[in-house]
Design an enzyme around this catalytic site. Structure first.
Site, PDB file in Angstrom:
ATOM      1  N   CYS A  81       0.857  -1.344   0.074  1.00 27.18           N
ATOM      2  CA  CYS A  81       0.037   0.023   0.013  1.00 27.18           C
ATOM      3  C   CYS A  81       0.856   1.234   0.112  1.00 27.18           C
ATOM      4  O   CYS A  81       0.313   2.221  -0.557  1.00 27.18           O
ATOM      5  CB  CYS A  81      -1.024   0.130   1.189  1.00 27.18           C
ATOM      6  SG  CYS A  81      -1.698  -1.383   1.674  1.00 27.18           S
ATOM      7  N   HIS A  85      -0.138   5.117  -1.401  1.00 25.25           N
ATOM      8  CA  HIS A  85      -0.593   5.948  -0.269  1.00 25.25           C
ATOM      9  C   HIS A  85       0.374   6.726   0.759  1.00 25.25           C
ATOM     10  O   HIS A  85      -0.046   7.553   1.523  1.00 25.25           O
ATOM     11  CB  HIS A  85      -1.537   5.037   0.362  1.00 25.25           C
ATOM     12  CG  HIS A  85      -2.766   4.618   0.108  1.00 25.25           C
ATOM     13  ND1 HIS A  85      -3.899   5.363  -0.604  1.00 25.25           N
ATOM     14  CD2 HIS A  85      -3.109   3.380  -0.902  1.00 25.25           C
ATOM     15  CE1 HIS A  85      -4.566   4.427  -1.330  1.00 25.25           C
ATOM     16  NE2 HIS A  85      -4.324   3.475  -1.001  1.00 25.25           N
ATOM     17  N   MET A 122      -8.500   0.947  -7.187  1.00 25.41           N
ATOM     18  CA  MET A 122      -8.283   0.197  -6.038  1.00 25.41           C
ATOM     19  C   MET A 122      -8.150  -1.434  -6.143  1.00 25.41           C
ATOM     20  O   MET A 122      -9.317  -1.697  -6.783  1.00 25.41           O
ATOM     21  CB  MET A 122      -9.127   0.448  -4.880  1.00 25.41           C
ATOM     22  CG  MET A 122      -9.330  -0.162  -3.848  1.00 25.41           C
ATOM     23  SD  MET A 122      -7.702   0.272  -2.813  1.00 25.41           S
ATOM     24  CE  MET A 122      -7.904  -0.616  -1.269  1.00 25.41           C
ATOM     25  N   HIS A 403       1.251   6.778 -17.089  1.00 20.11           N
ATOM     26  CA  HIS A 403       2.215   5.870 -16.623  1.00 20.11           C
ATOM     27  C   HIS A 403       3.045   5.331 -17.715  1.00 20.11           C
ATOM     28  O   HIS A 403       2.836   4.046 -18.126  1.00 20.11           O
ATOM     29  CB  HIS A 403       1.541   4.854 -15.818  1.00 20.11           C
ATOM     30  CG  HIS A 403       2.180   4.020 -14.892  1.00 20.11           C
ATOM     31  ND1 HIS A 403       3.301   3.140 -15.495  1.00 20.11           N
ATOM     32  CD2 HIS A 403       2.486   4.004 -13.639  1.00 20.11           C
ATOM     33  CE1 HIS A 403       4.069   2.661 -14.341  1.00 20.11           C
ATOM     34  NE2 HIS A 403       3.639   3.065 -13.449  1.00 20.11           N
TER      35      HIS A 403
END
Length: 577
Positions: A81, A85, A122, A403
């Site tokens: 994560c 984040h 997600m 990306h």
């Protein structure tokens, strides 16, 4: 790192609306999630188990965690994560997960959303089998705790991890093997903490080398002798390709979490220095290029471009080496600054700071090597950095969450030289003009937008000798897309792309079979794709004939576990993409 399958029958619209705004994010690199079966899922040793993080004090209304549970959740967070984040949970590509937010929505919402994910990025950690129900319970409780603050990591800490495995005077003075080093591939075996060196001529594994966990990139020294790799756990290995059997000759741990490593390449400074940038602590270190001895550490904490607000965790993402100055070009993610680090005098270090846009991530140089095409993914921009003039040339608006990896350079039949990026957040491919002298009317503009299979692309690829432009979609929730590749005809870009069933061609019958990151061999005749399954499932590399777009061979080996990134020595050394 990637399944975005949303099980709407199990998640109400209310949860998606409320929690979707909280947790939706785009994955980072090739390291966001991986497929597997819940019953056999084990958390591998990763970036932080050996570094203590103190559990903050418990508070009323916050779920209780035992010390053992906290440690397990901490490891999962840093491995799965933190890349999106943030270590301090303040967000970047992913949304913030600070306790004022997570506690408001509560345990049940968090558990459901972690389990089922969302179309916005997600991963479906539960339905894809990446995390067990018990681990999801841990994570829902963990993100409601106050963030654990990891320790700093200074020169003394680095030197304690530094290992000079083979001193310079004990290394060969000439190449001691008969390998065609220019056509060797360095392949990340993500979950085993290894790289495989694969012969591009025979398609056989030469050797496996123990490295850090989940190697993010492989980079070549200017001379082509040394291969450098960096794991997510911030372990850097220096590999001597001249040895009879190539092996690691030095290693160091530069922090707790990292993504980037590079070698000095300016004329007269070849192989002199190496640099590694870390996510935590937010800093970079310049090292001796032959031994990895740490020489100079520079923190990147500072103020965000535009708002001028202070940020405590501006992480170092991509680093490239300039051929125009003795400089490293360092992306500082959260502050949106590009640092031109002059390594000609480390005692009187000079750094030129260029304001670009927040959330700088990855990118590559244009076909001339003068301009660094730098993706600020959460800002939906490409920053064009002039390496000769050492300034920002342009900020270019592109699609949602670019990306590109290193991107793709080719000559457009109408607009001249262009550089291309695909996107995590939408199906588009943006082509940006890169020839301000020959085609000034097209320079630093999106001259054409292509529509690919869908969102969830991580890498785009071509080669100077190819007419093909390849776009992967490993993060797309549709299995047909995540298991295939789209290929455009560069000479006829208005023509619809062709879809090649790479996952099916691999012969693997089970698992996610995500197809990720095309990489060419030296002469551009082949392009390799990873077919990436869980650690306990079969994976493979599919080799496609670039001219015919037909299957050429499938590389299978029991040692080929969770292959992701692949880096051809020659193409990496010479910035061919």
């Amino acid at each position: 790192m990637y399944e975005f399958i949303l099980q709407k029958r199990h998640v109400t619209s209310a949860i998606l609306l409320v929690v979707g705004g909280l947790l939706t994010f785009g994955t980072h690199g090739v390291h966001a999630a991986e497929d597997g079966h819940a019953k056999s899922m084990q958390v591998p040793s990763g970036p932080t188990p050996d570094i203590p993080l103190e559990q903050p004090g418990l508070k009323p209304g916050v779920p209780v965690m035992s010390p053992q549970e906290f440690e397990e959740a901490k490891t999962i967070y840093f491995e799965r994560c933190a890349g999106c984040h943030g270590v301090l949970r303040k967000g970047a590509t992913g949304k913030p997960l600070t306790p004022d937010i997570t506690r408001e929505y509560g345990y049940d919402y968090l558990k459901q959303f972690i389990t089922y994910g969302s179309p916005g990025g997600m991963p479906s950690w539960g339905t894809s089998g990446i995390l067990t129900e018990k681990q999801i319970d841990l994570m829902a409780r963990y993100v409601m705790q106050d963030p654990a603050t990891p320790p700093e990591f200074g020169l003394k800490d680095m030197k304690a991890t530094w290992k000079l495995q083979v001193p310079v005077d004990k290394r060969p003075t000439k190449k001691m093997n008969d390998l065609d080093l220019d056509n060797i591939f360095s392949v990340t075996l993500r979950d085993t903490g290894e790289i495989a060196l694969i012969d591009g001529n025979t398609h056989k594994i030469v050797t496996l080398i123990k490295t850090g966990y989940a190697v993010h990139i492989s980079r070549m020294s200017a001379s082509g002798r040394y291969l450098m790799v960096v794991g997510r756990d911030a372990r850097v290995n220096l590999i001597d390709l001249w040895m009879e059997v190539p092996q690691s000759v030095a290693e160091i741990k530069t922090g707790m979490e990292a993504r980037s490593v590079e070698s000095s390449k300016f004329k007269g400074w070849e192989d002199k220095y190496a640099i590694a940038g870390t996510y935590w602590p937010p800093q970079f270190v310049i090292m001796d290029g032959a031994t990895l001895e740490p020489l100079k550490i520079v923190a990147t904490r500072g103020n965000i471009v535009g708002t001028q607000e202070y940020h405590p965790e501006p992480r170092v993402a991509a680093i490239v080496s300039s051929h125009y100055q003795p400089e490293f070009v360092v992306n500082v993610k959260e502050t949106g600054k590009v640092l031109m680090v002059d390594y000609s005098d480390l005692n009187n270090l000079t750094i030129t700071s260029i304001d670009a846009a927040p959330f700088l991530h990855d990118g590559g140089v244009d076909s001339t090597g003068r301009y660094f095409m730098d993706a600020a993914n959460a800002s939906n921009k490409i920053a064009v950095i002039d390496l000769k003039e050492r300034k920002l040339a342009k900020l270019v608006d592109v699609g949602t969450t670019p990306h590109p990896g290193r991107g793709a350079n080719f000559v457009h039949p109408k607009f001249g030289p262009v550089w291309a990026t695909s996107h995590l957040g939408d199906e588009t491919v943006s082509l940006i003009g890169t020839d301000p002298e020959g085609h000034p009317e097209n320079a630093w503009k999106v001259v054409q937008t292509l529509e690919g299979q869908g969102g969830g692309s991580l890498f785009i690829k071509t080669h100077p000798k190819s007419k093909n432009l390849w776009v992967d979609t490993p993060l797309n929730p549709d299995e047909d897309m995540s298991q295939s590749i789209a290929v455009f005809d560069i000479n006829n870009l208005d023509k619809e792309y062709e879809v090649l069933p790479i996952g099916k061609w691999s012969g693997i019958k089970e698992g996610a079979r995500r197809v990720v990151q095309g990489e060419y061999n030296k002469d551009g005749s082949e392009i390799w794709f990873s077919v990436w399954n869980a650690k306990n499932q079969e994976s493979a590399i599919v080799v496609v004939d670039d001219k015919t777009r037909k299957l050429k061979t499938v590389i299978k080996d029991k040692r080929l576990i969770t292959p992701t990134g692949k880096f051809n020595v020659y193409n990496t050394q010479h910035d061919v993409y």
